[in-house]
Design a protein around this motif. Structure first.
Motif, mmCIF file in Angstrom:
data_model
loop_
_atom_site.group_PDB
_atom_site.id
_atom_site.type_symbol
_atom_site.label_atom_id
_atom_site.label_comp_id
_atom_site.label_asym_id
_atom_site.label_seq_id
_atom_site.Cartn_x
_atom_site.Cartn_y
_atom_site.Cartn_z
ATOM 1 N N UNK A 122 52.433 10.648 134.752
ATOM 2 C CA UNK A 122 51.726 10.215 133.777
ATOM 3 C C UNK A 122 52.507 9.624 132.729
ATOM 4 N N UNK A 123 52.325 8.259 132.135
ATOM 5 C CA UNK A 123 53.355 7.439 131.367
ATOM 6 C C UNK A 123 52.452 7.347 130.113
ATOM 7 N N UNK A 124 52.755 7.577 128.869
ATOM 8 C CA UNK A 124 51.915 7.430 127.493
ATOM 9 C C UNK A 124 52.815 6.425 127.112
ATOM 10 N N UNK A 125 52.193 5.460 126.368
ATOM 11 C CA UNK A 125 53.141 4.444 125.527
ATOM 12 C C UNK A 125 52.239 4.063 124.001
ATOM 13 N N UNK A 126 52.999 3.983 123.077
ATOM 14 C CA UNK A 126 52.486 3.736 121.752
ATOM 15 C C UNK A 126 53.170 2.942 120.911
ATOM 16 N N UNK A 127 52.717 2.281 119.926
ATOM 17 C CA UNK A 127 53.795 1.382 119.053
ATOM 18 C C UNK A 127 52.891 0.571 117.925
ATOM 19 N N UNK A 128 53.372 -0.065 117.267
ATOM 20 C CA UNK A 128 52.898 -1.017 116.254
ATOM 21 C C UNK A 128 52.390 -2.470 117.198
ATOM 22 N N UNK A 129 53.369 -2.826 117.986
ATOM 23 C CA UNK A 129 53.104 -4.271 118.519
ATOM 24 C C UNK A 129 53.594 -4.013 119.878
ATOM 25 N N UNK A 130 53.266 -4.765 120.894
ATOM 26 C CA UNK A 130 53.859 -5.029 122.020
ATOM 27 C C UNK A 130 53.478 -3.898 123.239
ATOM 28 N N UNK A 131 52.610 -3.235 122.838
ATOM 29 C CA UNK A 131 52.006 -2.256 123.758
ATOM 30 C C UNK A 131 51.276 -2.861 125.000
ATOM 31 N N UNK A 132 50.689 -3.774 124.684
ATOM 32 C CA UNK A 132 49.989 -4.233 125.951
ATOM 33 C C UNK A 132 50.687 -4.982 127.028
ATOM 34 N N UNK A 133 51.618 -5.738 126.424
ATOM 35 C CA UNK A 133 52.630 -6.505 127.208
ATOM 36 C C UNK A 133 53.610 -5.704 127.973
ATOM 37 N N UNK A 134 54.021 -4.562 127.092
ATOM 38 C CA UNK A 134 55.107 -3.590 127.780
ATOM 39 C C UNK A 134 54.005 -2.956 128.945
ATOM 40 N N UNK A 135 53.005 -2.683 128.599
ATOM 41 C CA UNK A 135 52.317 -1.588 129.691
ATOM 42 C C UNK A 135 52.162 -2.404 130.919
ATOM 43 N N UNK A 136 51.883 -3.915 130.966
ATOM 44 C CA UNK A 136 51.789 -4.677 132.197
ATOM 45 C C UNK A 136 53.056 -4.816 132.833
ATOM 46 N N UNK A 137 54.156 -4.812 132.054
ATOM 47 C CA UNK A 137 55.315 -5.014 132.836
ATOM 48 C C UNK A 137 55.678 -3.766 133.449
ATOM 49 N N UNK A 138 55.520 -2.518 132.609
ATOM 50 C CA UNK A 138 55.857 -1.341 133.377
ATOM 51 C C UNK A 138 54.936 -0.904 134.525
ATOM 52 N N UNK A 139 53.552 -1.371 134.412
ATOM 53 C CA UNK A 139 52.565 -1.060 135.727
ATOM 54 C C UNK A 139 53.274 -1.841 137.023
ATOM 55 N N UNK A 140 53.490 -3.038 136.628
ATOM 56 C CA UNK A 140 54.045 -3.876 137.858
ATOM 57 C C UNK A 140 55.098 -3.338 138.346
ATOM 58 N N UNK A 141 56.122 -2.702 137.609
ATOM 59 C CA UNK A 141 57.464 -2.249 138.058
ATOM 60 C C UNK A 141 57.042 -0.870 139.125
ATOM 61 N N UNK A 142 56.202 -0.100 138.478
ATOM 62 C CA UNK A 142 55.875 1.120 139.217
ATOM 63 C C UNK A 142 54.963 0.958 140.289
ATOM 64 N N UNK A 143 54.149 -0.259 140.363
ATOM 65 C CA UNK A 143 53.354 -0.521 141.650
ATOM 66 C C UNK A 143 54.223 -0.790 142.878
ATOM 67 N N UNK A 144 55.543 -1.229 142.565
ATOM 68 C CA UNK A 144 56.410 -1.182 143.489
ATOM 69 C C UNK A 144 56.853 -0.202 144.277
ATOM 70 N N UNK A 145 56.343 0.838 143.605
ATOM 71 C CA UNK A 145 56.958 2.198 144.038
ATOM 72 C C UNK A 145 55.750 3.107 144.398
ATOM 73 N N UNK A 146 54.565 2.799 144.278
ATOM 74 C CA UNK A 146 53.601 3.413 144.781
ATOM 75 C C UNK A 146 52.198 3.346 144.037
ATOM 76 N N UNK A 147 51.005 3.845 144.233
ATOM 77 C CA UNK A 147 49.874 3.360 143.839
ATOM 78 C C UNK A 147 49.788 3.368 142.215
ATOM 79 N N UNK A 148 49.438 2.649 141.445
ATOM 80 C CA UNK A 148 49.300 2.921 140.021
ATOM 81 C C UNK A 148 48.072 2.441 139.273
#
Length: 504
Positions: free
Chosen positions: A107-133
């Motif tokens: 499990x990966x949890x992230x927070x912050x005042x701005x940029x969370x959703x854009x970063x979350x989308x980038x991170x998900x696409x990186x992890x998807x290349x290594x396994x179901x996400x």
């Protein structure tokens, strides 16, 4: 979730069962009858304007096999009866997540005042290349969106990415009780929503709860360039991974360290850079060419890279390959709607729709990105006109008038010729733009698209908090059709998480 019997769910969450307990339900858990699928579990949530209990029969017709509710309804379905479905949903999510974590899901949890959703989308696409996400749709980062997303994991899921917002102290601690993180990341502490928290220090105190939820084998992924985020390091027992958009904030003592160098931009402000990654004492460099707009995406990308390296380390116990992470970042696209969406009309007019969320930091990032695009287009076309349709940034407290004037002035300094201001603080936005030397007008949302004569030389930015629904302006200018259906949830209720960006 895994398909299981209604009786089994009732037992695990302490619900009272009415109806056939042998009925199998899953894999989907839904709160919107339009998203119901065959076998799904429908959660009857109360809403401000409608009550989900009134739509259980519609859920049955759409394929739902069972209902979680606070009272029996007319639907001929097994009912899981709980005192409050807003507590029943997270109770179910806790059970689902715990089962998959026990077998090795990270499990990966992230927070912050701005940029969370854009970063979350980038991170998900990186992890998807290594396994179901599994990762949130849009910004499902509140007390409903986090557990609803978590219920989407099953026996095949390798990674769960959870975006977490906060409206006050204790909120993130509660969300991490639903999704205990193996990797927890804090992006930044900004000026967003000072009206709720009172100070940046209070925001940092609340956001830092995410790293306090980590165990000693977990990973805290922190922004080395943000002093309030960096100051969270003593609040965790976990391993530390640091990221920075430059090489000026190094942490060579850490197990994982990621930063960017050699940053350049193209004519649409898409950035390329060298990803520097040090893992277990080995440093490597790999090129990254982002497909998303704006210099702020470099910081988002290195944050995603650091979190991905930590998550892959947790999943495998071995040093991951930064080259694969860099390649995934280069192929990642914008997933969540209304976030720096670039459109070009047939005649050449350019529209960037970034109207899901707005705060002083995200406004500055968007205006800077569009200012860069304007500068490059003017070099090729001196008739280029920059137009910004700007609206309210919500929940900024007593500083709101001054912060809106600053944004208007920043639009002028960024090269916009005209600011069309809408919302409660339209006067402040317009005054700031005029003081900065730009033309400005106060208009309604309905007037914005037709208040000027649009030409093929125009570059338009549409930016405001979600409540203003400014995507309508972009659609009308581009002639994309009628009002968007985005932002609505079950039977007309505002979608889950619609305002969570404005609440954190």
């Amino acid at each position: 979730m895994r398909t299981t019997t209604v009786a089994r769910i009732a037992e695990r969450i302490g619900a009272r069962l009415e109806g056939d307990g042998t009925a199998e339900v899953g894999p989907d858990v839904v709160i919107d009858t339009r998203r119901a699928t065959s076998g799904s579990l429908f959660i009857a949530l109360p809403g401000e304007r409608v009550d989900g209990h009134d739509f259980t029969e519609a859920a049955r017709v759409a394929g739902s096999r069972a209902v979680m509710a606070t009272r029996p309804t007319d639907a001929d379905l097994p009912h899981l009866l709980v005192d409050d479905t807003r507590e029943g949903l997270p109770a179910l999510a806790r059970v689902v997540v715990a089962r998959e974590r026990d077998r090795g899901m990270v499990t990966v949890a992230l927070t912050g005042s701005s940029g969370k959703t854009s970063t979350k989308d980038l991170l998900a696409q990186v992890l998807e290349d290594h396994g179901p996400t599994v990762s949130p749709v849009g910004s499902f980062n509140n007390e409903i969106g986090v557990p609803l997303t978590a219920c989407g994991v099953d026996e095949h899921t390798d990674f769960l990415v959870s975006e977490m917002g906060a409206r006050g102290k204790g909120h993130i601690a509660w969300l991490t009780s639903i999704v205990p993180p193996d990797v927890a990341m804090v992006l930044n502490i900004g000026t967003a929503h000072l009206g709720e928290f009172g100070s940046r220090e209070a925001i940092a105190e609340a956001k830092g709860e995410i790293v306090e939820a980590l165990g000693p084998d977990g990973w805290a992924v922190l922004n080395a360039a943000d002093e309030r985020v960096a100051g969270m390091a003593p609040r965790t027992r976990a391993h530390l991974a640091w990221f920075s958009p430059d090489a000026d904030h190094r942490h060579p003592e850490a197990d994982i360290e990621v930063w960017a160098g050699d940053v350049v931009a193209d004519d649409l402000d898409r950035h390329s850079f060298t990803l520097h990654a040090r893992v277990d004492g080995t440093t490597c460099e790999h090129p990254v060419s982002l497909r998303t707009l704006g210099a702020h995406q470099v910081a988002n990308a290195v944050a995603a890279a650091a979190a991905a390296l930590a998550a892959l380390t947790s999943a495998t116990g071995h040093r991951p390959d930064p080259a694969a992470v860099a390649a995934s970042l280069s192929s990642a696209t914008t997933r969540s709607p209304m976030r720096m969406e670039l459109h070009e009309r047939a005649d050449g007019l350019v529209v960037v729709s970034d109207c899901y969320n707005a705060n002083p930091d995200s406004m500055a990032a968007s205006l800077a990105a569009l200012g860069n695009i304007l500068g490059r287009r003017r070099a090729a076309d001196p008739h280029t006109r920059g137009v910004a349709v700007l609206g309210d940034m919500l929940e900024l407290g007593p500083d709101a008038p001054a912060l809106h004037r600053e944004v208007g002035a920043l639009a002028a300094r960024s090269g916009f010729d005209l600011v069309l201001a809408v919302g409660e603080h339209a006067g402040d936005l317009a005054a700031g733009a005029r003081a900065g030397g730009a033309e400005s007008r106060v208009v309604t949302v309905e007037e914005a698209a037709r208040s000027i004569g649009w030409t093929s030389h125009d570059v338009l930015l549409v930016k405001a908090s979600r409540a203003l629904a400014l995507e309508r302006v972009a659609e009308q200018v581009l002639d994309l059709g009628g009002p968007s259906a985005a932002g609505l949830d079950f039977d007309g209720r505002p979608a889950v998480g619609e305002h969570e960006e404005a609440r954190k």
